[in-house]
Design an enzyme around this catalytic site. Sequence first.
Site, PDB file in Angstrom:
ATOM      1  CE1 TYR A 128      -3.471  -2.684   0.698  1.00 20.82           C
ATOM      2  CE2 TYR A 128      -4.626  -0.645   1.201  1.00 20.82           C
ATOM      3  CZ  TYR A 128      -4.658  -1.984   0.897  1.00 20.82           C
ATOM      4  OH  TYR A 128      -5.858  -2.630   0.801  1.00 20.82           O
ATOM      5  CE  LYS A 181       1.775 -17.868  -2.612  1.00 16.24           C
ATOM      6  NZ  LYS A 181       0.805 -18.993  -2.669  1.00 16.24           N
ATOM      7  CG  ASP A 231      -2.154 -20.331  -1.287  1.00 11.38           C
ATOM      8  OD1 ASP A 231      -1.560 -20.220  -0.190  1.00 11.38           O
ATOM      9  OD2 ASP A 231      -1.699 -21.010  -2.231  1.00 11.38           O
ATOM     10  CG  ASP A 277      -8.077  -4.742   1.782  1.00 15.16           C
ATOM     11  OD1 ASP A 277      -9.027  -4.266   2.434  1.00 15.16           O
ATOM     12  OD2 ASP A 277      -8.015  -4.711   0.543  1.00 15.16           O
ATOM     13  CG  ASP A 329     -13.711  -7.057   2.160  1.00 15.32           C
ATOM     14  OD1 ASP A 329     -13.389  -6.325   3.113  1.00 15.32           O
ATOM     15  OD2 ASP A 329     -14.197  -6.616   1.096  1.00 15.32           O
TER      16      ASP A 329
HETATM   17  C1  IPM Z   1     -10.402  -1.245   4.144  1.00 21.69           C
HETATM   18  C2  IPM Z   1     -10.643  -0.675   2.790  1.00 21.69           C
HETATM   19  C3  IPM Z   1      -9.496   0.236   2.429  1.00 21.69           C
HETATM   20  C4  IPM Z   1      -8.240  -0.599   2.434  1.00 21.69           C
HETATM   21  C5  IPM Z   1      -9.656   0.968   1.080  1.00 21.69           C
HETATM   22  C6  IPM Z   1     -10.924   1.788   1.034  1.00 21.69           C
HETATM   23  C7  IPM Z   1      -8.460   1.817   0.767  1.00 21.69           C
HETATM   24  O1  IPM Z   1     -10.835  -1.681   1.865  1.00 21.69           O
HETATM   25  O2  IPM Z   1     -10.288  -0.468   5.113  1.00 21.69           O
HETATM   26  O3  IPM Z   1     -10.329  -2.463   4.271  1.00 21.69           O
HETATM   27  O4  IPM Z   1      -7.919  -1.270   1.449  1.00 21.69           O
HETATM   28  O5  IPM Z   1      -7.544  -0.582   3.444  1.00 21.69           O
HETATM   29 MG    MG Z   2     -10.915  -3.640   2.688  1.00 20.15          MG
END
Ligand code: IPM
Ligand code: MG
Length: 368
Positions: free
Chosen positions: A141, A198, A230, A254, A258
């Site tokens: 990042y 990884k 993975d 990240d 999710d």
């Molecule tokens: C999160 C989001 C952010 C990230 C984006 C919006 C930049 O997906 O906080 O997980 O990737 O960190």
């Molecule tokens: Mg995110």
Amino acid sequence: MPKKYNIAVIPGDGIGPEITSAAIEVLEAAVAKKEIEIFTKELKAGGAAIDLYGIPLPQETIAAAKDSDAVLLGAVGGPKWDDMEPEVRPERALLGLRSGLGLYANIRPVKVYDQLKDASPLKNPGNIDFIIVRELTGGIYFGKNGVYQSGDRLPDGTVKGKIAFDTESYSEGEINRILKIAFELAMKRRRKVTLVDKANVLTTSRMWRTLASQMSFDFPEVELECLYIDNAAMQLISRPSSFDVIVTSNLFGDILSDEAGQIAGSIGMLPSASIGTPGTPGLFEPIHGSAPDIAGQNKANPLGAILSAAMMMRIMFNEEEIASDIEEAVRKTLESGLRTSDITFIGENNNVTLVGTTEITKAVIENL
Ligand code: IPM
Ligand code: MG
């Protein structure tokens, strides 16, 4: 003298304004009978700031955030700004806040409420209760990136066409400080740390592994498990309840969070805390995005933001009682059958009522 907490509120874009105002309402109700005063200051960032000032993170916003005791953020981004370059897009505001405040540790607890088990896509979610500790101010990042123009000379000769690149680098110090947070957290929980990397491909990952096994000598009670990303993505589905603390790099964290959000029934439920060195204001935000498709329609799930406010009370201000009051009120609200539309049900459930953002917020307040 009542205690005073100055909270910088950054609603951001899409559903951000609705969910942050819900969280503040709940917070104010939760402290109402206590000797505590909450002061909020609204700041612009993300697409909202681009529209007003032409940049995603105005100097004033970062200065006021630094000046506050804690920051509550909604979400940033949306299709309106999708064609912009990464350097100037709304998301840059989030990265700028994280690095500007030195918030290197992102704590993302994942819990499946009993009441939401049937919303999890897993057939038998079991007792899921783990925390993702994501490195937040390093890695790909924030690494060197760019685009080589056509014909630029590269170390191995000349290339035709453009080449885009992003790089991942981690210093030992960056890795050690996030590992320490993970191990310390594990000591207060079920004493297991899973490092996700990884290491079969990446040099940075090899360093993470070496440092993690070194650190585990300082925490002999903690079991250290190492998984490739993975494989971890798969294990998270096949044995989610076996995880306690997962520690990983910025990008992997990240992605996994999710995935974890879906396991928990809805990403709309998950809160997060981003913290730095003691004394710096932390940033608290739900892990979901700005959901522009449902913005302004009273459909957004405010519970992730409300639970983020609870985390703020616990982590920043040591207000354990207020934090657990809020969490308990959320649990009761779910128990009463209220659901927002992001919480989908697989199978039959006759005891649930679909409600909007304001209704579920009101119920949480009543349940306080
Ligand atoms: C999160 C989001 C952010 C990230 C984006 C919006 C930049 O997906 O906080 O997980 O990737 O960190
Ligand atoms: Mg995110």
